[in-house]
Design an enzyme around this catalytic site. Structure first.
Site, short mmCIF file in Angstrom:
data_model
loop_
_atom_site.label_atom_id
_atom_site.label_comp_id
_atom_site.label_asym_id
_atom_site.label_seq_id
_atom_site.Cartn_x
_atom_site.Cartn_y
_atom_site.Cartn_z
N TRP A 34 0.58 -1.19 0.09
CA TRP A 34 -0.13 0.01 0.05
C TRP A 34 0.82 1.32 -0.04
O TRP A 34 1.88 1.36 0.72
CB TRP A 34 -0.79 0.00 1.22
CG TRP A 34 -1.36 1.34 1.53
CD1 TRP A 34 -0.82 2.25 2.29
CD2 TRP A 34 -2.84 1.73 1.41
NE1 TRP A 34 -1.69 3.42 2.38
CE2 TRP A 34 -2.97 3.00 1.67
CE3 TRP A 34 -4.00 1.16 0.57
CZ2 TRP A 34 -4.15 3.87 1.84
CZ3 TRP A 34 -5.12 1.99 0.42
CH2 TRP A 34 -5.26 3.16 0.98
N ASP A 37 -0.01 9.22 0.83
CA ASP A 37 0.56 10.51 0.47
C ASP A 37 2.12 10.52 0.23
O ASP A 37 2.90 9.71 0.50
CB ASP A 37 0.54 11.31 1.90
CG ASP A 37 -0.55 11.45 2.60
OD1 ASP A 37 -1.47 10.68 2.23
OD2 ASP A 37 -0.48 12.09 3.89
N GLN A 53 4.27 7.53 1.98
CA GLN A 53 3.44 6.63 3.05
C GLN A 53 3.12 5.27 2.45
O GLN A 53 2.83 5.13 1.49
CB GLN A 53 2.25 7.23 3.37
CG GLN A 53 2.13 8.43 4.04
CD GLN A 53 2.68 8.32 5.66
OE1 GLN A 53 1.83 7.99 6.30
NE2 GLN A 53 3.81 8.70 5.78
N PHE A 96 4.01 9.01 10.13
CA PHE A 96 3.07 9.53 9.29
C PHE A 96 3.87 10.71 8.39
O PHE A 96 5.15 10.70 8.39
CB PHE A 96 1.97 10.27 10.11
CG PHE A 96 1.25 9.22 10.56
CD1 PHE A 96 1.04 8.12 10.38
CD2 PHE A 96 -0.29 9.83 10.95
CE1 PHE A 96 0.13 7.15 10.78
CE2 PHE A 96 -1.10 8.85 11.27
CZ PHE A 96 -1.07 7.50 11.15
N ASP A 164 1.77 16.11 9.95
CA ASP A 164 2.32 16.33 8.50
C ASP A 164 3.16 17.59 8.36
O ASP A 164 2.87 18.69 7.68
CB ASP A 164 0.96 16.55 7.52
CG ASP A 164 0.07 15.26 7.87
OD1 ASP A 164 0.58 14.29 7.93
OD2 ASP A 164 -1.22 15.57 7.34
N GLU A 219 -5.18 18.62 6.57
CA GLU A 219 -3.80 17.83 6.49
C GLU A 219 -2.91 18.43 5.35
O GLU A 219 -3.13 19.02 4.79
CB GLU A 219 -4.45 16.45 6.30
CG GLU A 219 -5.37 15.63 7.31
CD GLU A 219 -5.68 14.09 6.93
OE1 GLU A 219 -5.64 13.28 7.73
OE2 GLU A 219 -6.08 13.86 5.66
C1 FRU Z 1 -3.33 12.30 4.75
C2 FRU Z 1 -2.99 11.42 5.86
C3 FRU Z 1 -2.07 12.33 6.89
C4 FRU Z 1 -1.34 11.25 7.60
C5 FRU Z 1 -1.31 10.20 6.54
C6 FRU Z 1 -1.30 8.70 7.24
O1 FRU Z 1 -3.78 11.42 3.64
O2 FRU Z 1 -4.08 11.12 6.87
O3 FRU Z 1 -2.73 13.26 7.60
O4 FRU Z 1 -0.23 11.70 8.13
O5 FRU Z 1 -2.13 10.31 5.73
O6 FRU Z 1 -0.91 7.51 6.27
#
Ligand code: FRU
Length: 485
Positions: A34, A37, A53, A96, A164, A219
């Site tokens: 998977w 971001d 991510q 994150f 973030d 975010e």
């Molecule tokens: C946005 C988010 C961020 C977070 C990340 C976690 O898509 O929710 O705010 O850091 O994805 O995977």
């Protein structure tokens, strides 16, 4: 074995299980499992780095790692070892999203450490952490993490939803924007400053929010300068639709304005969409060595079912083709990065064709770029159908009478359907569609990037026909198509 090694070994041992059907050919997806971001998007020592991510162990979201890929041209990406794994007490439930900056020759990552409450996953805490690397590949977490901890969240703001970090440098000082929300649940962006990336001081919450821009966390904030303006980007959760904008579960917006960095106050206009398609989230912008502002983003949407997951293809999630941003007529204008032109093959060209009803092109494909210039004839609905096959097609339709463009994926194949729309400014007698098709994605640039709509589609492999249509008659002035890669 370290968590980093464990993840890398897992990918290596499982890579052959990837199912290729919908894997992008000229867009970035994860090496396995998977992704969501983009993180730490930067040009460092001349090379583009895109982290993301990443949950390598399955095609669903899980404890976040930072995957990593590098590129010389933003099109062809080479996977690197996983950069961050959730292996410390302050990030053990996830590394994150965050950003990257060069300092003293090193590549520094500022990211969010995510930690759940003991037994209750609805309770969590988020702090900002630092990791550095001398070679841009292997990262060492700072010994005094977190560098922005819970005690530095001002009263009235959430220390659970506090994530973030976007680090920038202005006048030799580092500033970080952190996404959050206040006690009323209204999204906020908190600004911190530092001389050394390690010791931080709170400045202010930079933008007023009376609850009109989404409900929940703002975010993935970002900020960059363009043509003398500051452009603020963020991804507000649960924004309500307004006209043709903000129709997805969560949105990504920009505001053109000015940030008073000393006071930490951003003054700007209305938030606008960066992309009006189905799948676009958490964009990040880098300014490269040629001073281009280049944006990447996740080309998916939270809670949209993903056929690559349902069908156990062992991967999910991909990025957009990076876009160059400019300001035109007070709005952000996007164009596909120049470098993609180097991948064009097998040119197909048409000029001055009269269309009645529907014509099928003598070319087809599932990975291509197509640019069609139509005469903007007010009396007919017209457009392009792509990935056409038995009982399926994706329709890109323009309704001149209403100056309305539609991306219709109701019969595109598997996955969720729907229509997304965009209002188009009247132009000088022409309507230009510039389309990028990959195995499971479509990106449409209208009238030289005035509007962009992106979306995932999951057609059958055999659905490769391309058609032009109108409901009366219409002149196609020019059409160019190139296979890509
Ligand atoms: C946005 C988010 C961020 C977070 C990340 C976690 O898509 O929710 O705010 O850091 O994805 O995977």
């Amino acid at each position: 074995m370290s968590l980093l090694r464990k993840a890398e070994t897992y990918i290596l041992n499982n890579k052959t299980k990837l199912v290729d059907t919908w894997r992008p050919q000229y867009h970035l997806a994860g090496e396995y499992g998977w992704i969501n971001d983009p993180n730490g998007f930067i040009q460092y020592k001349g090379v583009y780095h895109q982290f993301y991510q990443h949950h390598p162990y399955s095609s669903s979201w899980g404890p976040m790692h930072w995957g990593h890929a590098i590129s010389n041209d933003l099109v062809k990406w080479d996977y690197q070892p996983i950069a961050l794994a959730p292996d410390k007490p302050y990030d053990h439930d996830g590394c994150f999203s965050g950003s990257a900056i060069e300092h003293d020759g090193k590549l520094n990552l500022l990211y969010t450490g995510h930690v759940y409450g003991d037994s209750d996953k609805s309770k969590y805490n988020q702090t900002q952490c630092l990791a550095s690397s001398a070679d841009g590949i292997r990262f060492k977490k700072h010994s005094k993490n977190p560098v922005i901890g819970e005690s530095m969240v001002p009263n009235g703001f959430s220390s659970a939803d506090f994530r973030d970090p976007r680090v920038i440098r202005r006048n030799g000082i580092f500033y970080t924007l952190v996404g959050s929300q206040n006690d009323l649940g209204y999204g906020q962006i908190l600004l911190y400053k530092s001389k050394d990336l390690k010791s931080w001081q709170y400045v202010n919450s930079i933008l007023e929010n009376n609850g009109s821009i989404g409900k929940g966390t703002w975010e993935c904030p970002d900020l960059f300068s363009l043509s003398g303006h500051d452009v603020l980007i963020f991804s507000p959760q649960y924004m309500m639709p307004k006209g043709t904008e903000f129709h997805n579960l969560h949105s990504s917006v920009y505001i053109i304005g000015q940030l008073d960095i000393e006071k930490g106050i951003f003054i700007g206009g209305e938030p606008r969409s960066l992309d009006q398609g189905f799948d676009f989230y958490a964009p990040q912008v880098l300014v490269d060595d040629n001073k281009r502002c280049i944006m990447t983003a996740w080309m998916d949407m939270w809670e949209s079912p993903m056929p690559t997951v349902e069908r156990e293809h062992n991967w999910a999630g991909m990025m957009i083709l990076p876009r160059e941003l400019k300001i035109k007529k007070g709005r952000i204008n996007c164009s596909p990065i120049e470098e993609i032109k180097n991948y064009r093959k097998n040119e197909f060209k048409l000029t001055d064709v009269d269309i009645e009803n529907e014509i099928e092109l003598l070319t087809s494909g599932d990975c291509y770029e197509l640019k069609a210039v139509f005469e903007n004839n007010i009396s007919t609905v017209f457009g392009v159908k792509i990935r056409v096959g038995a009982n399926e097609e994706t329709i890109l339709r323009f309704i001149p009478e209403m100056q309305l463009f539609e991306f219709d994926r109701n019969i595109s194949g598997e996955g969720v359907g729907g229509i997304r729309q965009a209002k188009v400014e009247p132009s000088d007698g022409k309507f230009i569609l510039h389309i990028f098709v990959d195995r499971s994605s479509v990106e449409v640039f209208i009238n030289d990037g005035e509007k962009v709509l992106s979306g995932r589609i999951y057609p059958q492999e055999s659905s490769t026909k391309i058609k032009l249509f109108c409901d009366k008659s219409l002149k196609l002035l020019e059409l160019l198509k190139w296979d890509l890669i």
